[in-house]
Motif scaffolding. Sequence first.
Motif, PDB file in Angstrom:
ATOM      1  N   ILE A  56       7.851   0.713  -4.739  1.00 13.15           N
ATOM      2  CA  ILE A  56       7.365   1.801  -3.894  1.00 13.15           C
ATOM      3  C   ILE A  56       5.844   1.709  -3.770  1.00 13.15           C
ATOM      4  O   ILE A  56       5.158   1.420  -4.749  1.00 13.15           O
ATOM      5  N   VAL A  57       5.353   1.973  -2.560  1.00 11.42           N
ATOM      6  CA  VAL A  57       3.927   2.230  -2.381  1.00 11.42           C
ATOM      7  C   VAL A  57       3.780   3.656  -1.886  1.00 11.42           C
ATOM      8  O   VAL A  57       4.524   4.086  -1.003  1.00 11.42           O
ATOM      9  N   VAL A  58       2.842   4.406  -2.465  1.00 14.96           N
ATOM     10  CA  VAL A  58       2.644   5.810  -2.109  1.00 14.96           C
ATOM     11  C   VAL A  58       1.445   5.911  -1.177  1.00 14.96           C
ATOM     12  O   VAL A  58       0.409   5.294  -1.429  1.00 14.96           O
ATOM     13  N   GLN A  59       1.573   6.721  -0.136  1.00 14.71           N
ATOM     14  CA  GLN A  59       0.477   6.855   0.822  1.00 14.71           C
ATOM     15  C   GLN A  59       0.185   8.313   1.132  1.00 14.71           C
ATOM     16  O   GLN A  59       1.095   9.109   1.353  1.00 14.71           O
ATOM     17  N   GLY A  60      -1.086   8.661   1.128  1.00 17.70           N
ATOM     18  CA  GLY A  60      -1.516   9.994   1.556  1.00 17.70           C
ATOM     19  C   GLY A  60      -2.066   9.914   2.956  1.00 17.70           C
ATOM     20  O   GLY A  60      -1.338   9.657   3.913  1.00 17.70           O
ATOM     21  N   GLY A  61      -3.384  10.088   3.091  1.00 18.11           N
ATOM     22  CA  GLY A  61      -4.010  10.074   4.419  1.00 18.11           C
ATOM     23  C   GLY A  61      -4.374   8.677   4.894  1.00 18.11           C
ATOM     24  O   GLY A  61      -4.892   8.516   5.993  1.00 18.11           O
ATOM     25  N   ASN A  62      -4.079   7.669   4.055  1.00 18.30           N
ATOM     26  CA  ASN A  62      -4.364   6.273   4.415  1.00 18.30           C
ATOM     27  C   ASN A  62      -5.856   6.053   4.669  1.00 18.30           C
ATOM     28  O   ASN A  62      -6.232   5.275   5.534  1.00 18.30           O
ATOM     29  N   THR A  63      -6.686   6.756   3.914  1.00 18.00           N
ATOM     30  CA  THR A  63      -8.135   6.584   4.052  1.00 18.00           C
ATOM     31  C   THR A  63      -8.741   5.852   2.867  1.00 18.00           C
ATOM     32  O   THR A  63      -9.965   5.797   2.738  1.00 18.00           O
ATOM     33  N   GLY A  64      -7.905   5.316   1.996  1.00 17.31           N
ATOM     34  CA  GLY A  64      -8.409   4.578   0.835  1.00 17.31           C
ATOM     35  C   GLY A  64      -9.193   3.354   1.255  1.00 17.31           C
ATOM     36  O   GLY A  64      -9.038   2.856   2.386  1.00 17.31           O
ATOM     37  N   LEU A  65     -10.018   2.852   0.371  1.00 18.62           N
ATOM     38  CA  LEU A  65     -10.905   1.742   0.710  1.00 18.62           C
ATOM     39  C   LEU A  65     -10.642   0.504  -0.133  1.00 18.62           C
ATOM     40  O   LEU A  65     -11.388  -0.462  -0.059  1.00 18.62           O
ATOM     41  N   VAL A  66      -9.592   0.533  -0.970  1.00 17.80           N
ATOM     42  CA  VAL A  66      -9.344  -0.601  -1.857  1.00 17.80           C
ATOM     43  C   VAL A  66      -7.912  -1.129  -1.742  1.00 17.80           C
ATOM     44  O   VAL A  66      -7.430  -1.838  -2.622  1.00 17.80           O
ATOM     45  N   GLY A  67      -7.237  -0.770  -0.657  1.00 17.58           N
ATOM     46  CA  GLY A  67      -5.929  -1.352  -0.408  1.00 17.58           C
ATOM     47  C   GLY A  67      -4.821  -0.863  -1.318  1.00 17.58           C
ATOM     48  O   GLY A  67      -3.797  -1.532  -1.467  1.00 17.58           O
ATOM     49  N   ALA A  68      -4.978   0.320  -1.908  1.00 20.49           N
ATOM     50  CA  ALA A  68      -3.947   0.809  -2.832  1.00 20.49           C
ATOM     51  C   ALA A  68      -2.822   1.538  -2.117  1.00 20.49           C
ATOM     52  O   ALA A  68      -1.773   1.765  -2.705  1.00 20.49           O
ATOM     53  N   GLY A  69      -3.009   1.904  -0.853  1.00 25.51           N
ATOM     54  CA  GLY A  69      -2.025   2.735  -0.167  1.00 25.51           C
ATOM     55  C   GLY A  69      -1.187   2.008   0.875  1.00 25.51           C
ATOM     56  O   GLY A  69      -0.365   2.626   1.539  1.00 25.51           O
ATOM     57  N   VAL A  70      -1.404   0.713   1.006  1.00 25.51           N
ATOM     58  CA  VAL A  70      -0.588  -0.061   1.956  1.00 25.51           C
ATOM     59  C   VAL A  70       0.213  -1.100   1.176  1.00 25.51           C
ATOM     60  O   VAL A  70      -0.169  -1.482   0.072  1.00 25.51           O
ATOM     61  N   PRO A  71       1.324  -1.541   1.720  1.00 20.62           N
ATOM     62  CA  PRO A  71       2.190  -2.461   0.973  1.00 20.62           C
ATOM     63  C   PRO A  71       1.541  -3.837   0.780  1.00 20.62           C
ATOM     64  O   PRO A  71       0.707  -4.259   1.587  1.00 20.62           O
ATOM     65  N   ALA A  72       1.914  -4.487  -0.299  1.00 23.81           N
ATOM     66  CA  ALA A  72       1.611  -5.905  -0.440  1.00 23.81           C
ATOM     67  C   ALA A  72       2.606  -6.684   0.416  1.00 23.81           C
ATOM     68  O   ALA A  72       2.271  -7.707   1.011  1.00 23.81           O
ATOM     69  N   GLY A  73       3.806  -6.148   0.516  1.00 20.52           N
ATOM     70  CA  GLY A  73       4.840  -6.778   1.323  1.00 20.52           C
ATOM     71  C   GLY A  73       6.210  -6.412   0.786  1.00 20.52           C
ATOM     72  O   GLY A  73       6.545  -6.777  -0.338  1.00 20.52           O
ATOM     73  N   GLY A  74       6.978  -5.656   1.589  1.00 20.43           N
ATOM     74  CA  GLY A  74       8.363  -5.394   1.238  1.00 20.43           C
ATOM     75  C   GLY A  74       8.633  -4.131   0.465  1.00 20.43           C
ATOM     76  O   GLY A  74       9.791  -3.783   0.211  1.00 20.43           O
ATOM     77  N   GLU A  75       7.600  -3.372   0.066  1.00 24.60           N
ATOM     78  CA  GLU A  75       7.850  -2.133  -0.664  1.00 24.60           C
ATOM     79  C   GLU A  75       8.366  -1.030   0.267  1.00 24.60           C
ATOM     80  O   GLU A  75       8.137  -1.051   1.470  1.00 24.60           O
ATOM     81  N   VAL A  76       9.032  -0.061  -0.309  1.00 24.95           N
ATOM     82  CA  VAL A  76       9.328   1.189   0.391  1.00 24.95           C
ATOM     83  C   VAL A  76       8.033   2.007   0.380  1.00 24.95           C
ATOM     84  O   VAL A  76       7.488   2.292  -0.686  1.00 24.95           O
ATOM     85  N   LEU A  77       7.557   2.357   1.584  1.00 30.43           N
ATOM     86  CA  LEU A  77       6.318   3.136   1.659  1.00 30.43           C
ATOM     87  C   LEU A  77       6.687   4.620   1.710  1.00 30.43           C
ATOM     88  O   LEU A  77       7.369   5.060   2.642  1.00 30.43           O
ATOM     89  N   VAL A  78       6.280   5.371   0.701  1.00 32.58           N
ATOM     90  CA  VAL A  78       6.557   6.807   0.650  1.00 32.58           C
ATOM     91  C   VAL A  78       5.319   7.545   1.147  1.00 32.58           C
ATOM     92  O   VAL A  78       4.280   7.552   0.479  1.00 32.58           O
ATOM     93  N   SER A  79       5.425   8.126   2.341  1.00 38.54           N
ATOM     94  CA  SER A  79       4.318   8.909   2.892  1.00 38.54           C
ATOM     95  C   SER A  79       4.483  10.370   2.486  1.00 38.54           C
ATOM     96  O   SER A  79       5.554  10.953   2.646  1.00 38.54           O
ATOM     97  N   LEU A  80       3.392  10.958   1.976  1.00 32.80           N
ATOM     98  CA  LEU A  80       3.460  12.350   1.529  1.00 32.80           C
ATOM     99  C   LEU A  80       2.917  13.319   2.577  1.00 32.80           C
ATOM    100  O   LEU A  80       2.651  14.487   2.283  1.00 32.80           O
ATOM    101  N   ALA A  81       2.764  12.846   3.820  1.00 32.74           N
ATOM    102  CA  ALA A  81       2.131  13.660   4.860  1.00 32.74           C
ATOM    103  C   ALA A  81       2.871  14.966   5.122  1.00 32.74           C
ATOM    104  O   ALA A  81       2.269  15.963   5.528  1.00 32.74           O
ATOM    105  N   ARG A  82       4.190  14.974   4.896  1.00 28.95           N
ATOM    106  CA  ARG A  82       4.946  16.195   5.202  1.00 28.95           C
ATOM    107  C   ARG A  82       4.885  17.219   4.055  1.00 28.95           C
ATOM    108  O   ARG A  82       5.340  18.353   4.230  1.00 28.95           O
ATOM    109  N   LEU A  83       4.333  16.844   2.935  1.00 29.32           N
ATOM    110  CA  LEU A  83       4.124  17.833   1.857  1.00 29.32           C
ATOM    111  C   LEU A  83       2.810  18.548   2.161  1.00 29.32           C
ATOM    112  O   LEU A  83       1.740  18.147   1.687  1.00 29.32           O
TER     113      LEU A  83
END
Lengths: 456, 456
Positions: free
Chosen positions: A70-97
């Motif tokens: 799993i990769v977890v994503q908030g506003g996708n404003t990070g600057l070190v690549g922690a919120g986007v997949p390396a490849g093939g992960e399930v991306l869990v967006s928390l935007a609806r919380l």
Amino acid sequence: MTEPFVTELEDALRAVVGATHVLVDGDLRAPYETDWTRRFTGRARCVVRPGDTGEVAAVVRACAAAGAPIVVQGGNTGLVGAGVPAGGEVLVSLARLDRVEPVDAVEAQVTVDAGVTLERLQGHARAAGLDFGVDLAARSAATVGGMVATNAGGIRVLRYGSMRAQVAGLEAVLADGTVLARLGGLAKDNTGYDLTQLLAGSEGTLAVVTRVRLRLVPLLPARAVALVAVAGTDGALDLLAAARELPALSAAEVFYPDGLDLVRSYARLPAPFGEPAGAYVVLECAARTDPTDGVLEILAGCDAVVDATVASDRAGLDRLWSYREAHTEAIGAAGVPTKLDVCVPLGELSAFVAELPGAVAAVAPAARAIVFGHLNEGNLHVNVLDAGERAEEVTDAVLRLVAAHRGSISSEHGVGRAKAPWLPLSRTPQEIEAMRRIKAALDPAGLLNPGVLLPA
Amino acid sequence: MTEPFVTELEDALRAVVGATHVLVDGDLRAPYETDWTRRFTGRARCVVRPGDTGEVAAVVRACAAAGAPIVVQGGNTGLVGAGVPAGGEVLVSLARLDRVEPVDAVEAQVTVDAGVTLERLQGHARAAGLDFGVDLAARSAATVGGMVATNAGGIRVLRYGSMRAQVAGLEAVLADGTVLARLGGLAKDNTGYDLTQLLAGSEGTLAVVTRVRLRLVPLLPARAVALVAVAGTDGALDLLAAARELPALSAAEVFYPDGLDLVRSYARLPAPFGEPAGAYVVLECAARTDPTDGVLEILAGCDAVVDATVASDRAGLDRLWSYREAHTEAIGAAGVPTKLDVCVPLGELSAFVAELPGAVAAVAPAARAIVFGHLNEGNLHVNVLDAGERAEEVTDAVLRLVAAHRGSISSEHGVGRAKAPWLPLSRTPQEIEAMRRIKAALDPAGLLNPGVLLPA
């Protein structure tokens, strides 16, 4: 186009969050797969958008059952690549919380969902006569959950501390779907390990933060800003030492002539002073009543001040801040910078700034390093332009220079994927081993944000 | 008398620290085996007094090799039985780790050994024109390491936070002898898990803290204290809300008529006011210049004030503080109290104080609960006298009342052995399980402070 690898897991996820919130089509996934810097991008197996904590827990359980990272994503404003997949992960967006609870004025606290943006939190707090202690440029998109996960900083750290200092408690989902909830917000509580502070700054590798109990600060309507010319970094530090006497001090930022030139040309701003200076400092005070007199007194008494201009009206505040705040955009307009976020002890700051150009030139002769940042914490944003294909070498050279000056390779952005290979410059092998043991204890299968923070 | 079970382990320990620093004789062990409260006592296998971090690591390795459990002790001023043996552990005293490094005035930080007392730290900081943010009555004996391990509080938490807020970094020995060192003291550092904050407050169950990098605060020579009579807890809270407007506010303490009576009779103090009141608040402000005017302004503008007396000279400060500070001794002189340290949200404070006597009387009709504490954090020290053989039932009743009001069963003393059975009143099963996993990750054999913090 539906991807070929749609499987039982996607069906399970649809059963949890509803079909419209499982995005498998490439076009729908795309906005989640590349971050704000455009430097980090990776393909997600699918994007899942749970609507509340229960759904997050069920999503995590489904992924755990399938062994799916799993990769977890908030506003996708990070600057070190922690919120986007390396490849093939399930991306869990928390935007609806995105729920906010009413402000607790007695405790000066509020509980909000992880997907609430900083801007919305600020508006919510201010409507109740309070404010939030952290502010940063990405406020319209950055989310509270992401800010907690990365322990975000910004210009007010001098006064209120980083994001972790605002967190009175949180709710999070562990890698097995267990929900940890600690939202009582007690001012003092000595009942066992501080799991809240362990999860803050762990960059999604230990748990998915779903709700946060936040401390609020007084709303301070009166501000005064000084833009000050000084001879160089030593002068900036002398001014800082004097300004620290001001109880209302809320920001102390530094930048240099090369950054000022870029900003002036990009934003078409006039020269702030008749003569160029070796360095520039922005001081801001915030209080209930006009803090201008205190600022003027400090400036008058400090030998390091070469020239200064002070404002306390809205237009003047914006004008003086723009010299500092336009740096990121001006640099971006001049090229694709290699962005580094470092800090050194204040006693090392002058030497670091002096040695930086040489260290960069040694590996990339055509490159130039534009530096600005948060003076009080010795936190510099080093933006290297024209590094060409030498970005990796530049990164290595700058981070090694930081380590030689007893600094940190990541001051407020986090480690992410971008800095993970250099983590041993800032943490000892013993510390990294202890971190790995804690990671293994809470996420034995390594499903949460693999490749982030800890070097492979 | 030499104990009969002297073995290879004792020889190994002597080889590390020297024979004079391994105490096996009962008379020599005795001072370490009973704590300050005299409530907690237990026999140690032996007492070991290492002289530096390397010796601590070697002692821990020797114990680990022998499978011998360890209890860590600082100044032996803890109040929850975490620093004395349950029976048979090797007691590691850190009293000989007593070095202080020079104060770093630029960073306003200092590095000191774990065994340095609070009083010595305070003197060291003040000699450099700075101060330490935590103060408490046991300052002459309490050590920095113990204060970090228990996240100690005290009267200045209102202004500077608890002990963990002062800790910029630390050095500690894990259960396998590994030394974690993080003493750089960087103001901002986002490179991985915050192991420092995980170890702070972990009560010696995860590691042995050997050195600490501490933040210092400005030395504020001018003080003003007000002793204020109010109608009751609600009035105290109204006064607190008004006093929070004072930037110089450094303490807000509350006590009640029954406590005042004990103090007056014990310390032979006059009645502070002509008429008795429902509750009393001590407010203290500290600043560079005399803060008395601000205090007077707040008192004049607050309807909750029934009567007040203010002092700003040394004798007057001591006199007014003595009404609050003599509580512990006065209560101790009246009997052996069951001491509980709890907090509730401020919105619950009045109800909790009102319900407390009934909750105590229900299980121990002859008992009486004397209450005083730190108003700003809702942190009350509940001292139950004349509980007789019903101390356990009283503890249970009070802690359940705390939990019913969404409070914490330990606000600043820690859990120790005394509160471990009640931990589930303050932490969820999921949190306790996460804590156990972290404990197992860092101390798989369970050698460090067994029985402390986590319920058996």
